[in-house]
Write a protein that holds these residues in place. Sequence first.
Motif, PDB file in Angstrom:
ATOM      1  N   VAL A   1      10.863   7.048  -3.573  1.00  0.00           N
ATOM      2  CA  VAL A   1      10.160   7.083  -4.864  1.00  0.00           C
ATOM      3  C   VAL A   1      10.219   8.485  -5.459  1.00  0.00           C
ATOM      4  O   VAL A   1      10.488   8.665  -6.651  1.00  0.00           O
ATOM      5  N   ARG A   2       9.979   9.482  -4.620  1.00  0.00           N
ATOM      6  CA  ARG A   2      10.016  10.868  -5.108  1.00  0.00           C
ATOM      7  C   ARG A   2      11.412  11.226  -5.610  1.00  0.00           C
ATOM      8  O   ARG A   2      11.566  11.842  -6.676  1.00  0.00           O
ATOM      9  N   ASP A   3      12.430  10.841  -4.871  1.00  0.00           N
ATOM     10  CA  ASP A   3      13.802  11.169  -5.278  1.00  0.00           C
ATOM     11  C   ASP A   3      14.165  10.528  -6.613  1.00  0.00           C
ATOM     12  O   ASP A   3      14.872  11.131  -7.439  1.00  0.00           O
ATOM     13  N   GLU A   4      13.672   9.305  -6.833  1.00  0.00           N
ATOM     14  CA  GLU A   4      13.987   8.661  -8.114  1.00  0.00           C
ATOM     15  C   GLU A   4      13.273   9.369  -9.270  1.00  0.00           C
ATOM     16  O   GLU A   4      13.860   9.614 -10.323  1.00  0.00           O
ATOM     17  N   VAL A   5      12.006   9.718  -9.053  1.00  0.00           N
ATOM     18  CA  VAL A   5      11.236  10.379 -10.109  1.00  0.00           C
ATOM     19  C   VAL A   5      11.820  11.746 -10.446  1.00  0.00           C
ATOM     20  O   VAL A   5      11.836  12.169 -11.603  1.00  0.00           O
TER      21      VAL A   5
ATOM     22  N   LYS B   1       0.828  -1.199   0.000  1.00  0.00           N
ATOM     23  CA  LYS B   1       0.000   0.000   0.000  1.00  0.00           C
ATOM     24  C   LYS B   1       0.868   1.257   0.000  1.00  0.00           C
ATOM     25  O   LYS B   1       0.603   2.219  -0.735  1.00  0.00           O
ATOM     26  N   PHE B   2       1.921   1.227   0.804  1.00  0.00           N
ATOM     27  CA  PHE B   2       2.821   2.389   0.847  1.00  0.00           C
ATOM     28  C   PHE B   2       3.449   2.631  -0.530  1.00  0.00           C
ATOM     29  O   PHE B   2       3.581   3.781  -0.968  1.00  0.00           O
ATOM     30  N   ILE B   3       3.843   1.538  -1.203  1.00  0.00           N
ATOM     31  CA  ILE B   3       4.483   1.677  -2.519  1.00  0.00           C
ATOM     32  C   ILE B   3       3.490   2.247  -3.526  1.00  0.00           C
ATOM     33  O   ILE B   3       3.810   3.174  -4.271  1.00  0.00           O
TER      34      ILE B   3
ATOM     35  N   ASP C   1      -2.035   9.898 -12.803  1.00  0.00           N
ATOM     36  CA  ASP C   1      -2.170   9.073 -11.602  1.00  0.00           C
ATOM     37  C   ASP C   1      -2.137   7.610 -12.030  1.00  0.00           C
ATOM     38  O   ASP C   1      -2.875   7.196 -12.923  1.00  0.00           O
ATOM     39  N   ARG C   2      -1.273   6.816 -11.417  1.00  0.00           N
ATOM     40  CA  ARG C   2      -1.181   5.399 -11.793  1.00  0.00           C
ATOM     41  C   ARG C   2      -0.691   4.586 -10.602  1.00  0.00           C
ATOM     42  O   ARG C   2      -0.143   5.121  -9.636  1.00  0.00           O
ATOM     43  N   GLY C   3      -0.907   3.298 -10.676  1.00  0.00           N
ATOM     44  CA  GLY C   3      -0.408   2.399  -9.650  1.00  0.00           C
ATOM     45  C   GLY C   3       0.999   1.937  -9.983  1.00  0.00           C
ATOM     46  O   GLY C   3       1.525   2.187 -11.078  1.00  0.00           O
ATOM     47  N   ALA C   4       1.611   1.265  -9.043  1.00  0.00           N
ATOM     48  CA  ALA C   4       2.977   0.766  -9.260  1.00  0.00           C
ATOM     49  C   ALA C   4       2.954  -0.423 -10.209  1.00  0.00           C
ATOM     50  O   ALA C   4       2.054  -1.272 -10.160  1.00  0.00           O
ATOM     51  N   THR C   5       3.943  -0.514 -11.069  1.00  0.00           N
ATOM     52  CA  THR C   5       4.087  -1.670 -11.962  1.00  0.00           C
ATOM     53  C   THR C   5       4.656  -2.846 -11.170  1.00  0.00           C
ATOM     54  O   THR C   5       5.122  -2.690 -10.032  1.00  0.00           O
ATOM     55  N   SER C   6       4.635  -4.019 -11.784  1.00  0.00           N
ATOM     56  CA  SER C   6       5.195  -5.210 -11.120  1.00  0.00           C
ATOM     57  C   SER C   6       6.671  -4.998 -10.795  1.00  0.00           C
ATOM     58  O   SER C   6       7.154  -5.363  -9.714  1.00  0.00           O
ATOM     59  N   GLY C   7       7.394  -4.381 -11.756  1.00  0.00           N
ATOM     60  CA  GLY C   7       8.813  -4.125 -11.530  1.00  0.00           C
ATOM     61  C   GLY C   7       9.031  -3.151 -10.382  1.00  0.00           C
ATOM     62  O   GLY C   7       9.960  -3.321  -9.573  1.00  0.00           O
TER      63      GLY C   7
END
Length: 525
Positions: A368-372, A313-315, A330-336
């Motif tokens: 996640v924010r830092d990577e984006v 959920k956090f991811i 707006d999207r959900g996380a991919t499997s990867g």
Amino acid sequence: MSKIGEGRPGVSAPKQQPTNDKAATKTVSAQQLANLFGSLTSASASPAKPVTATSAKQAMVATPAMTAALAQPMAATREVLPNLLAPLTDPKMNECFDKAFNEVYQGTKLPSGKERTEMLAFATKLREKQPDITAADLREALVGELRKRRDGGDVVTPAKIQKYVEEAVSWTATCYEGGARSPTPSEMAEWTAFANQQMKDNPEMTPDQLSAAIMDAVRDKATGMSSGGSGAKGKVNVDKFIQDAVSWSSNVYQGGSRSATAAELQKWRAFADKTMADNPDMTPSQLSAAIMDAVRDDMTGVGGPPSQANVDKFINDAVSWAAKVYQGTDRGATSGELQKWRAFADKTLADNPDMTSAQLQAAIQDAVRDEVTGVSSGSGGANLDKIINDAVSWAAKVYQGGERGATPAELTKWKEFAKKKLEDNPGMTPSQLSSAIQDAVRDDMRGVGGPAESAPLERFVKDAFKWVFELYMNQPTDKPREPTAREIRDWSNYAKEQLKKNPDLTAEDLQSVIQDGLRRALGNM
């Protein structure tokens, strides 16, 4: 200085220049001219002469220049200098008292010798506690004290207790019953007894404090928070706290308000019992807040220890938020992504076994924010260039009127800045480095970057006069109050003196020092 009771000093109408153009004159009132020129009398070396019958008649006509002047902001008649920051003198405090007394009584009463003595003693105590108090703040304090004394605000009376109860019941009914109402006879008796007991237990209680105590007690009873967490009444309170918390949290996090289920009531009653056992002195309000926090954390997945469900959920929440903010969708996380960030969560928990769910959620969100945003791989290469370009683009849009990329010279300058930052702070994270560059670029474009010793003090003074007079004196933005040469010199010297006293001041600090000093000095005029 005129004393209370004396008439306002008259204003002699200025002599008009002879004119043959009768159409060039316009009738205005004597009051308008008095408003225009009356404020100048305090700066005059000699008192103004009373208005004569002839001058009053002359004041009924004004030249076009005078008419135009009526629409203009009044020019400062005195220079505003740092010497006004000295503690208020006794004559100035007398003047503050006169103005405060006149504001309260509107010329209907003269101050007695006793009133003047008592209020000046009150002012002296304030000056001792706050040596830098301004004349404006002192006048405000004197007005408040005079009104309190005039209205008997420093004494609790039966009439005031009745008034406080009526206000508390009316306000509470408006908020929690859907409409204002007067207290019933039984409520009046109940809260009057409560007030009398409060005064008995706290003889030094002020009327304002008693009013607040009655308001709190009436509100707590209306919201079910007037008894503890045990016994029949306490059980009702706890159930109400749970229902309120579940209703609010489900509305925010589950898409609709609902009541607590039987299982939830049982779960949160046990939580309340344990919380009260661990904190015997907890008030009903504190218990209500604790239940609200726990229910919210449970619904958002940050209650209890981290779990696989929570981590997923956090991811998804982190990816959804970052994509919406930085990628426009707006999207959900991919499997990867799920696989990648689960591994990140596992390592983070392994390195920090005592980490709570809330802390893990924040760590995933940051990563996640830092990577984006491109700041997740340290300070090198394209990431650093991106950080600098983003900072320059944002600052240029805000302070220079349009977005642009960083010039080669700026890239070189801020890369050196980043290198030094990382040398001084080896543990600095990419996000922290990004924030440091953003702040430095912004300060540089605002002209407050660099050491305080080289700060552009003259510009700071001019900016301070423009801002302070616009904010506090209604000076039009397009006609800023320009400081005189002496004002520029004295305020620049004032800033230098402050820097000597505090060598750690930055250029931005000096700018604030000048602005705050000017504001306080203006209040002392």
